[in-house]
Design a protein around this motif. Sequence first.
Motif, PDB file in Angstrom:
ATOM      1  N   ARG A 151      -2.753   1.478   7.355  1.00  0.00           N
ATOM      2  CA  ARG A 151      -3.108   2.877   6.984  1.00  0.00           C
ATOM      3  C   ARG A 151      -3.352   3.384   8.439  1.00  0.00           C
ATOM      4  O   ARG A 151      -2.972   4.343   8.715  1.00  0.00           O
ATOM      5  CB  ARG A 151      -3.747   2.425   5.555  1.00  0.00           C
TER       6      ARG A 151
ATOM      7  N   SER B   1       5.813   3.572   0.981  1.00  0.00           N
ATOM      8  CA  SER B   1       5.259   1.685   0.916  1.00  0.00           C
ATOM      9  C   SER B   1       5.727   1.368   1.846  1.00  0.00           C
ATOM     10  O   SER B   1       6.641   1.028   1.816  1.00  0.00           O
ATOM     11  CB  SER B   1       5.879   1.796  -1.040  1.00  0.00           C
TER      12      SER B   1
ATOM     13  N   THR C  91       1.631  11.238   2.813  1.00  0.00           N
ATOM     14  CA  THR C  91       2.059  11.881   3.920  1.00  0.00           C
ATOM     15  C   THR C  91       2.427  13.711   3.613  1.00  0.00           C
ATOM     16  O   THR C  91       3.126  13.578   2.470  1.00  0.00           O
ATOM     17  CB  THR C  91       2.031  11.533   5.590  1.00  0.00           C
TER      18      THR C  91
ATOM     19  N   GLY D 296      -4.424  -3.748   4.214  1.00  0.00           N
ATOM     20  CA  GLY D 296      -4.444  -2.612   3.792  1.00  0.00           C
ATOM     21  C   GLY D 296      -4.272  -1.208   5.009  1.00  0.00           C
ATOM     22  O   GLY D 296      -4.063  -0.333   5.272  1.00  0.00           O
TER      23      GLY D 296
ATOM     24  N   LEU E  20      -0.758   5.841   9.897  1.00  0.00           N
ATOM     25  CA  LEU E  20      -1.514   7.083   9.839  1.00  0.00           C
ATOM     26  C   LEU E  20      -1.323   6.937  11.179  1.00  0.00           C
ATOM     27  O   LEU E  20      -0.565   8.878  11.905  1.00  0.00           O
ATOM     28  CB  LEU E  20      -2.157   7.987   9.301  1.00  0.00           C
TER      29      LEU E  20
ATOM     30  N   ILE F 249       0.323  -0.846  -0.334  1.00  0.00           N
ATOM     31  CA  ILE F 249      -0.123  -0.219  -0.530  1.00  0.00           C
ATOM     32  C   ILE F 249       0.833   1.669  -0.078  1.00  0.00           C
ATOM     33  O   ILE F 249       1.876   1.736   0.278  1.00  0.00           O
ATOM     34  CB  ILE F 249      -0.998   0.420   1.123  1.00  0.00           C
ATOM     35  N   SER F 250       0.232   2.234  -0.368  1.00  0.00           N
ATOM     36  CA  SER F 250       1.244   3.537  -0.359  1.00  0.00           C
ATOM     37  C   SER F 250       0.362   5.132   0.456  1.00  0.00           C
ATOM     38  O   SER F 250      -1.087   4.666   0.007  1.00  0.00           O
ATOM     39  CB  SER F 250       1.433   3.764  -2.065  1.00  0.00           C
ATOM     40  N   VAL F 251       0.865   5.091   1.446  1.00  0.00           N
ATOM     41  CA  VAL F 251       0.670   6.335   2.301  1.00  0.00           C
ATOM     42  C   VAL F 251       1.489   7.904   1.868  1.00  0.00           C
ATOM     43  O   VAL F 251       1.950   7.578   2.009  1.00  0.00           O
ATOM     44  CB  VAL F 251       0.748   5.927   3.516  1.00  0.00           C
TER      45      VAL F 251
ATOM     46  N   LYS G 155       5.619   9.954  -0.014  1.00  0.00           N
ATOM     47  CA  LYS G 155       4.645   8.710  -0.363  1.00  0.00           C
ATOM     48  C   LYS G 155       5.723   7.053   0.193  1.00  0.00           C
ATOM     49  O   LYS G 155       6.772   7.258   0.091  1.00  0.00           O
ATOM     50  CB  LYS G 155       4.771   8.410  -2.377  1.00  0.00           C
TER      51      LYS G 155
END
Length: 466
Positions: free
Chosen positions: A294, A281, A237, A290, A298, A233-235, A279
């Motif tokens: 996530r 990963s 911030t 996922g 965060l 997954i890509s988050v 970004k």
Amino acid sequence: MTSVVDASWFYWALGVAIGLPIALVLLTEVRAALTRRGSALAKPVGLVRNYILPLGALLMLLVKATEVSAEATPVRIVSTVLGFVVLVLVLSGLNATLFQGAPEGSWRKRIPSIFLDVARFLVIAIGLAIIFSYIWGANVGGLFTALGITSIVLGLTLQNSVGQIISGLLLLFEQPFQIGDWVDTPSARGRVVEVNWRATHIDTGSGLQIIPNSVLAGASFANLSRPPGEHSISVITEFDQNDPPDDVCRLLVRVAGGLPQLRTGALPSSSVAGAGQYKTSIPVHSPADGGAARATFLRWVWYAARRAELNLDGVSDDFATPERLEKSLRVIAPTLRLSHTDQQELLPHARITRYGAEESLQVRGQVPTHMSFIVNGRVRLVAATEDGGLVPVRIVDEGDFIGSTALTREPVASSAFAVDEVTVLQVEREHMEQLVLGKPLLLQEIGRTIEERQQEVQRALAAAAE
């Protein structure tokens, strides 16, 4: 007078009387052996033993021993029942030999259930036609002709609907996804919970999305679960643009590396996306992890950024006020035997900060550089077994401390995780050394705590091994 031995029915009756019990005993042993092995052939063998052999023996006695005409109603009834049982045996035998024992990934395992249902219907139709034709003398040719013409008419009338069903069946036969896979389609993204001959049911987390198979067959979609173990997954911030990018990337990678959903053996990565955005990963075991990964990432980044004095979303931390710091020192004063003068002297060297629930405060084998005193919340100490499992040791409450081996410069024997949000007051090693030099009793107490916690870890590991 003709002797009984010379009668034609005698040998048939004798054969049935001797052969039937022997065959029943043999089939009983065979079925028991197959049942012990868990074989799918146990059921067909049971059908032969319980129904086909007795019915066959009864039919032989009627036709051969008592010489009843094959056209007689009792003989036809017995023959019909025997034919039905043989038909059930054929269906059960085909299912047991071809499909129940099929290896994973083979074409036999991939055949959709609708195809099996159609095949069973054809076998039943042919079997019934043979039974009624040969036993009762019925004319089934006209029936098949009428059914064929009717099928052609229905096929032409419903060609669009039939075309959709056929495309759906072809999708089922190919099986680009299985139950439990996560898919991303133009109309829904979620986990496949059911696939039938008409539609695919996808659990999106906010409801059940039902998509016709013909729609999936004519569109492109992504199977997020294949290949297995390769999902990430890509988050995104955002930090203040004055924050050093390298410091931000190290922070994000460190936080992502502690996630419980992180795939074993994989490493997260973080890169600058521009305009203060980053970004990250995060490799996870499956798409099902996922959402949790996530959310946890965060949440932990919020706390970690404030501890590192980085401005997440451009907001600085105003938690560590002088008033809160003085109040925290009063909370831990009994533990450190601090007088009011000691508190004022320690005030410039103390730092108050927070950790999120389940976040790591210390890692087993790490040599701490400071001692952390619990001001609010609870911390769970855990020990690691040889196979990588975690064993709970104890709960550290308000007023207690962790990282006491900072004074002895030894690795800690247990890891520490926040049970809920935890507020801690941290004092660096050199200032703690100056403090305990003037308080011998405090130094003895800290040394005793180190020994007690090492013993607790040993007892917890020994109990887990037992």
